[in-house]
Design a protein around this motif. Structure first.
Motif, PDB file in Angstrom:
ATOM      1  N   SER A  95       1.265  -2.845   7.792  1.00  0.00           N
ATOM      2  CA  SER A  95       2.225  -2.039   7.037  1.00  0.00           C
ATOM      3  C   SER A  95       3.202  -2.855   6.214  1.00  0.00           C
ATOM      4  N   ASN A  99      -2.776  -1.209  12.260  1.00  0.00           N
ATOM      5  CA  ASN A  99      -2.095  -0.440  11.214  1.00  0.00           C
ATOM      6  C   ASN A  99      -0.645  -0.889  11.058  1.00  0.00           C
ATOM      7  N   HIS A 116      -7.159  -2.849   9.954  1.00  0.00           N
ATOM      8  CA  HIS A 116      -6.469  -1.558   9.898  1.00  0.00           C
ATOM      9  C   HIS A 116      -7.414  -0.438   9.473  1.00  0.00           C
ATOM     10  N   GLU A 117      -7.043   0.777   9.807  1.00  0.00           N
ATOM     11  CA  GLU A 117      -7.859   1.933   9.481  1.00  0.00           C
ATOM     12  C   GLU A 117      -7.838   2.213   7.980  1.00  0.00           C
ATOM     13  N   ALA A 118      -8.896   2.857   7.508  1.00  0.00           N
ATOM     14  CA  ALA A 118      -9.044   3.114   6.073  1.00  0.00           C
ATOM     15  C   ALA A 118      -7.948   4.023   5.536  1.00  0.00           C
ATOM     16  N   ARG A 119      -7.330   4.811   6.406  1.00  0.00           N
ATOM     17  CA  ARG A 119      -6.291   5.728   5.938  1.00  0.00           C
ATOM     18  C   ARG A 119      -5.016   5.009   5.506  1.00  0.00           C
ATOM     19  N   ILE A 120      -4.879   3.749   5.863  1.00  0.00           N
ATOM     20  CA  ILE A 120      -3.714   2.961   5.445  1.00  0.00           C
ATOM     21  C   ILE A 120      -3.978   2.470   4.022  1.00  0.00           C
ATOM     22  N   LYS A 121      -3.407   3.153   3.049  1.00  0.00           N
ATOM     23  CA  LYS A 121      -3.715   2.870   1.643  1.00  0.00           C
ATOM     24  C   LYS A 121      -2.901   1.705   1.082  1.00  0.00           C
ATOM     25  N   LYS A 144       6.353   0.769   4.252  1.00  0.00           N
ATOM     26  CA  LYS A 144       5.525   0.293   3.147  1.00  0.00           C
ATOM     27  C   LYS A 144       5.749  -1.205   2.920  1.00  0.00           C
ATOM     28  N   SER A 184      -1.305  -1.719   2.112  1.00  0.00           N
ATOM     29  CA  SER A 184      -1.320  -2.680   3.220  1.00  0.00           C
ATOM     30  C   SER A 184      -0.983  -4.076   2.721  1.00  0.00           C
TER      31      SER A 184
END
Length: 290
Positions: A99, A95, A147-152, A55, A154
């Motif tokens: 992070s 991603n 990055h992909e949308a699933r990475i909340k 994170k 960032s």
């Protein structure tokens, strides 16, 4: 007198239960272990990034808990190197970069890419991967924004434009190939000198820095380094940092035609039996600090 390159001797990771009450003083809180280790070594590898995305808040905390002149090496995710084996790495790389690495600021050192045993050298695949890696923090921030949308959670910005270094660790004999050395030099990536009983220990210089990982040359992750062995590593490190010829090892490619002083990062990864911190401290003493 020409100034030598910066030498940073450290350890691979810092969260090991057997170290508590031994390297770490009895009663030291776990949350204070990084601070304690960072007061004794000028650099540490972050291993957790290999196993999963961290994170941004964690990177920020690690930066806050370490001295001003401290530098982290960050291990790239095994999802890219071991699971995907460099197939379609664009999104996973974005991603990873999103992070929180850039929250380390000036404490962000080399990024380590470790490949698994059985992963063979493929010039096209390796060339494409090396070309994808960002060479500075601004390029890393640009890549992170993809990055992909699933990475909340960032972090996709940098506080300053700085060069970004990459190091490649191989564990398969097919990489003992001049073409591999040439590829690394083309992209300015360092070939990790990995000291181990199992894998190739190559010392070709391919970048403006040197990256070493000492895993234990007799027993993987367990055997320590005696005084004579540490003298040998001190001699290599000194030669690299001062830009002197160093032929005490195995090489896959042509000798470096333009010797120059280099920064040196060396990490002890013989973490069992408390070897790593003791060996790292001994090498620091031999080098007069590092």
């Amino acid at each position: 007198m020409v100034k030598a390159g910066d030498i940073r001797i450290g350890i691979s990771g810092w969260t090991y239960a057997p170290w508590r009450g031994a390297f770490y003083p009895k009663g030291l809180r776990q949350k204070d272990e990084l601070r304690y280790a960072a007061e004794r070594f000028r650099s540490i590898e972050i291993n957790g990034t290999f196993y999963g995305l961290q994170k941004p808040a964690s990177f920020a905390r690690w930066a806050d808990e370490t001295p001003e002149d401290f530098v982290f090496a960050v291990k790239g995710p095994r999802f890219i190197t071991h699971v995907r084996r460099l197939r379609d790495p664009t999104a996973p790389l974005a991603n990873f970069l999103a992070s929180g690495l850039l929250r380390l600021g000036r404490k962000l050192g080399p990024i380590l890419w470790q490949f698994p045993p059985g992963f063979r050298f493929d010039p096209e695949i390796m060339d494409a991967f090396l070309a994808l890696l960002p060479r500075d923090t601004e390029a890393a921030a640009d890549r992170a924004r993809q990055h992909e949308a699933r990475i909340k959670e960032s972090w996709t910005k940098t506080d300053a434009a700085r060069p970004l270094r990459h190091a490649i660790e191989i564990r398969e004999e097919s990489f003992r190939d001049p073409a591999f050395v040439d590829l690394l030099r083309k992209h300015g990536a360092a070939l990790v000198c990995a000291d181990t009983v199992k894998w190739p220990r190559l010392m070709d210089l391919t970048a403006d820095f040197v990256y070493c990982r000492l895993h234990g040359s007799r027993e993987l992750y367990r055997s320590g380094y005696d005084d004579a062995a540490l003298d040998g590593w001190a001699g290599r490190v000194t030669a690299w940092a001062r830009g002197k010829p160093m032929r005490d090892g195995d090489f896959a490619g042509k000798p470096d035609r333009h010797p120059k002083r280099r920064d040196v990062f060396l990490y002890f990864d013989n973490t069992d039996k408390l070897r790593a911190p003791d060996d790292a401290a001994a090498l620091v003493r031999k080098l007069g600090g590092g």
